[in-house]
Each structure stands twice: as C-alpha cells, then as structure tokens.
Scaffold this active site. Structure first.
Site, PDB file in Angstrom:
ATOM      1  N   PHE A 449       0.816  -1.212   0.000  1.00  0.00           N
ATOM      2  CA  PHE A 449       0.000   0.000   0.000  1.00  0.00           C
ATOM      3  C   PHE A 449       0.855   1.270   0.000  1.00  0.00           C
ATOM      4  CE2 PHE A 449      -3.378  -2.896   1.341  1.00  0.00           C
ATOM      5  CZ  PHE A 449      -4.414  -2.427   0.538  1.00  0.00           C
ATOM      6  N   HIS A 450       2.023   1.246   0.640  1.00  0.00           N
ATOM      7  CA  HIS A 450       2.922   2.396   0.562  1.00  0.00           C
ATOM      8  C   HIS A 450       3.411   2.609  -0.866  1.00  0.00           C
ATOM      9  CE1 HIS A 450       3.055   2.360   4.974  1.00  0.00           C
ATOM     10  NE2 HIS A 450       3.634   3.537   4.893  1.00  0.00           N
ATOM     11  N   GLU A 451       3.695   1.531  -1.550  1.00  0.00           N
ATOM     12  CA  GLU A 451       4.143   1.650  -2.939  1.00  0.00           C
ATOM     13  C   GLU A 451       3.020   2.157  -3.829  1.00  0.00           C
ATOM     14  OE1 GLU A 451       6.615   1.781  -6.089  1.00  0.00           O
ATOM     15  OE2 GLU A 451       7.196   1.320  -4.016  1.00  0.00           O
TER      16      GLU A 451
END
Length: 524
Positions: A449-451
């Site tokens: 999700f950060h990516e």
C-alpha cells in the site's frame, strides 16, 4: 479686592452643600479646592433655578471625592460608591428620566460633572502588555490578526500558482474517482443485505466481496495512470482509495464473522461474546454510512459515542489545522524544494555529497513529517470524531518514546495497527501460520500500500517505498536484540530516530524526486 480666607470660603461653600454630603467629604485643605468643589455641585437650569448635583457627582467633583486611600486595592485607591450607586449610573438614570418625560422642561448641563478641574488620573494602573497583566487578559484580537495574515498569504500563493500554472485539477478525474469510491461501498452493502436474507451462499458472498475490493483498488490506479494527473492529486486519491479498501475488507470480514457466530449461537455452541451482548445481527445502511465517515478502519455494529458536539472546540482545532498546513507548505517551498532541486541522484553521484544532501534535507523533512502527524492524526481525526460524536479517540500513542522499531509501528498509527491485528495478524495465527511469518505478512501488505500511494501518482515503479517498509523487518530484529542486550531505552530510541527520520525519509525524498525528474525528461 479682598481675598477670602479658607475658613470664609468653606463657610460660603457649605451654605449650598447638603449636610449629608458634608459628612462624607473630608475637609478641603485650600480655598481653591473648596471653590472648585462648590462650582461643580451646582448646575444651572434653563428656567433660572439651580439644581443641586452634589449627590449625582460627588464621586468626580472633588479630587478624591468618595475615595479612601488603600495601598492594597487598585494600586493605592479604592473607589467607594455614593449612596449605593456610582456617578455613571446616576447620570444614566437622569438621562432616562429626561427621556421618559419625568423632568420635562428641564435639561442637565453635563459640562460640569467632568470639567477641566476633574482629575483624569485617579489610580495606579499598569499597561495592558506589562508583565503583570499580559496573561490576565484576552488576546483574541491578535490571534484574529494572525489568522487574517495567514489567509492573505495563502491566498496570494494560490493566486500566484493559478497565474503561473493555471487550473491543473481535472474535473473528470475527480468526478469519476469520487463516484467510484461511493459506488463500491454501496455494492458491499447490497451483498451483505442479500447474505442476511440468505438469498446467496457464503461462497458467493466471499467471491463478490473479493471482486468489489479488487475493483475498488484497480479502478483509481487506472484513472491516475491514464489521466497523467499531478503528483499531489494522485497521492490524495490513492490514500482515499486505500482507506476505503481497508474499510470494505473490515466490513466484509466482520459481517462474515458475526454470521458465523450467530449460527453457532443458534446451535448453542458459541460462548457469550460481543454479538450476543448486542443483540441479533442487523445490516443497515446507516451503520455503513457512519462507518465510512468515522475515523476508524475497523467495522462494528456500534461504537462508543459522546453526548454532544463542542462547536467552539472544533473551530479552534480547524484554525490550528489551517495554520500548521500553512507551515508545512512554507517549509516545503522555502527549504525542501531548493535543497532537492540543487541535488544529485543519491545513488549515482559522489558519496560524500549524497551524505551531505541527506543530512541537510533531514531537518526540514523531519519538521514537515511532525507537522503532518499533528495535522492528520491529532487535529483532523479529532475534528472528524467530534463532528460524528465518535468516542474512542486513541489515534496514536507515545511513539516518540519508542525504544524499538516494533514498538514504533505499534504506537504510530493506531487505526492501521488495530486493522492489521484484527484482520491480518490474528487470523493468520488462528490458521496455524507461525508468529514470525504472520508478522512479515503484515509488513508485506503495508509495503504494497505504501508503494501504491507513492509509486502510482509518480508514474514510476522503482519500489523504493516497498523496500523501505520491508527493511523495517530486519530493523525490528536488530533493535529488539540491542534492547535485550543493553537494557537501555535511550540506545533503542536514538537508533529509531536516526534510521527512520534522519536517514530514511530524506533518502526516499531524493530517490523519488530524481526518478520523477528523469521520467519527465525522457517523456519530453
């Protein structure tokens, strides 16, 4: 010409002054003060008569008329009321009588009650900004001035940006995105309603929820990549998309678990739990709408609620939110942008130069990150909770005292931490997955999700954010080992601050900036 002595002047003055007033007044020491006193006691009326003003103006006609010396009160003088009232109230009542017609035909000459002979300075008073009074009065006006200046400065920046770049926000981009974010929760509600009425099987319910959640995360990615939107707009949309995805997963998973518990309760196999304590399972659109707006990622049929909304408190928090948002914009424009623009790629240039750029960028990046934490997790989530009367407001703990990276991730973002433990970590343990593997799975989902939130808006997939989150796993092992070896909380806390704030964030900023710039050069 004969000059009257003080005794003669006092005798002449006493002929026109009421006896009751003389009992209150200390005897004047000079003839001049007596003459001034007598002149201020008599007012001429238009019909040629005189009006005794001694009772009305005794508090101002003499130098210290109606006052007693008291060093401990009011800087040395204490103003006593005359006949239970002060001069100002007396004058107001006289004006009211004249306005009501009680003294019709008579007018009062107000030149004498405050004539040139009346003292203008009657007591010891400090200046409002002196050290004794500055914290005893309101500074709301100065605070309003700061707000007005901040609005004016931000308005100028907005106008300058519009003049330079024009309107970069595409209406179709936001319309299609917001429409999709509202349609998918409605679809999930319809699936649960069908499952509650037992019109579809559990396998179909699970399949439909998987399809809905996958479409909810894929469609915004497609919109961002196709429209080539601005980076900030893409990041905002992807964060909202991830939040909605987490909520939909929690909504589906929780309802699935409640249905299973209700079935066990009907058979008499389920123990007393949350479901049996809160009655039968009920699917309502009102519960879903409240959950989608509430500052939480974990669905449940009911939440702890507060009784009222503190409107003034919400206004103060919103003003703080505007101020700190402006501070973040100032630091980014004034410090971070020049440093990043004048830097080289940290992995392709001189090593010492890259270290110098990272260290120079670390301080303003840290300030922006702290302001972002305060604005998002404290101000915005508390404003949202107050407006929705949401009771559980533990959005963060004292992560700044973390001695290990593991402790930081458990305290930094409580809504995500509760979601991970509820829907990923403990379900993995219940299915026989080892604790260490379950821990890695939780970090893997976080890294994905950060990516998505950074790589998709930047239109590059170098996986810097993904690797940055996955590197937290060995850091957790190292910091836990050091904590157990040295038994010193200071060592672990300093290691956390260095790796996460001094080194990690500035390096990610430089890596993504230069990758974005290189992509733009290749595109042009």
């Amino acid at each position: 010409m004969a000059i009257s002595t003080p005794e003669e002047t006092l005798t002449l003055t006493q002929d026109r002054v009421p006896v009751s007033d003389l009992r209150r007044r200390p005897p004047p020491s000079t003839a001049i003060s007596s003459v001034l006193d007598s002149s201020s006691k008599t007012c001429a009326l238009p019909d040629g008569s005189s009006k005794d003003d001694s009772s009305d103006n005794s508090s101002v006609g003499n130098t210290f008329d109606g006052e007693q010396r008291n060093p401990s009160v009011d800087g040395g003088y204490r103003t006593d009321k005359v006949d239970g009232d002060d001069r100002t109230d007396k004058v107001k009542r006289d004006e009211a009588r004249i306005g009501n017609g009680e003294d019709r035909g008579k007018t009062v000459d107000f030149r004498f009650p405050y004539g040139p002979s009346v003292p203008a300075h009657r007591r010891v008073v400090e200046s409002p900004l002196s050290s004794d009074l500055i914290f005893k009065q309101s500074h709301a006006g100065l605070f309003n001035l700061c707000i007005v200046v901040l609005i004016a400065v931000n308005s100028r920046l907005i106008i300058e940006n519009l003049m330079k770049y024009g309107l970069l926000i595409g209406s179709g981009f936001w319309f299609s995105s917001s429409l999709s974010l509202s349609i998918f929760p409605l679809c999930a509600f319809m699936v649960e309603k069908l499952a509650q009425q037992k019109l579809i099987s559990e396998l179909v319910v699970v399949s439909l929820h998987v399809t809905i959640t996958m479409a909810e995360i894929i469609y915004p990615v497609f919109v961002i990549l196709r429209s080539d939107s601005a980076v900030l707009s893409g990041i905002t949309l992807m964060i909202l998309t991830c939040v909605v995805w987490l909520k939909l997963v929690s909504y589906a998973h929780t309802n699935y678990d409640i249905r299973a518990l209700c079935k066990s309760a009907d058979k008499g196999d389920a123990p007393f739990n949350y479901v049996s304590a809160n009655g039968a399972h009920n699917i309502s659109f009102q519960n879903l709408a409240y959950f989608m707006a509430a500052p939480t990622l974990c669905y449940q049929p009911s939440y702890p609620r507060t009784t009222c909304i503190r409107k003034n408190w919400v206004l103060r928090q919103f003003i703080k939110l505007v101020i700190f948002t402006g501070v973040m914009g100032f630091i980014i424009e004034q410090y971070i942008n020049p440093i990043v623009t004048n830097s080289q790629h940290p992995l392709k240039g001189n090593f010492l130069y890259a270290v110098e750029r990272v260290l120079k960028l670390s301080v303003p990046t840290l300030y922006v990150w702290l302001c972002m934490f305060y604005c998002l997790f404290h101000l915005w989530l508390n404003i949202l909770a107050e407006l929705l009367c949401f009771g559980d407001r533990e959005f963060y703990k004292d992560w700044w005292n973390a001695t290990t990276v593991d402790e930081y991730w458990r305290k930094w973002n409580m809504p995500v931490h509760k979601w991970m433990t509820r829907h990923v970590y403990f379900p993995c343990l219940r299915n026989g997955i080892p604790k260490g593997v379950s821990f890695v799975i939780a970090f893997f989902i976080s890294a994905v999700f950060h990516e998505l939130c950074i790589g998709v808006p930047c239109h590059i997939f170098t996986f810097w954010a993904f690797m940055g989150i996955m590197l937290q796993v060995p850091l957790v092992i190292i910091t836990n080992y050091l904590q157990n070896k040295f038994r010193n909380t200071m060592v672990g806390n300093m290691i956390f601050w260095f790796f996460f704030c001094i080194y990690g964030q500035p390096m990610c900023v430089l890596l993504y900036y230069h990758d974005v710039m290189n992509r733009r050069v290749r595109t042009e």
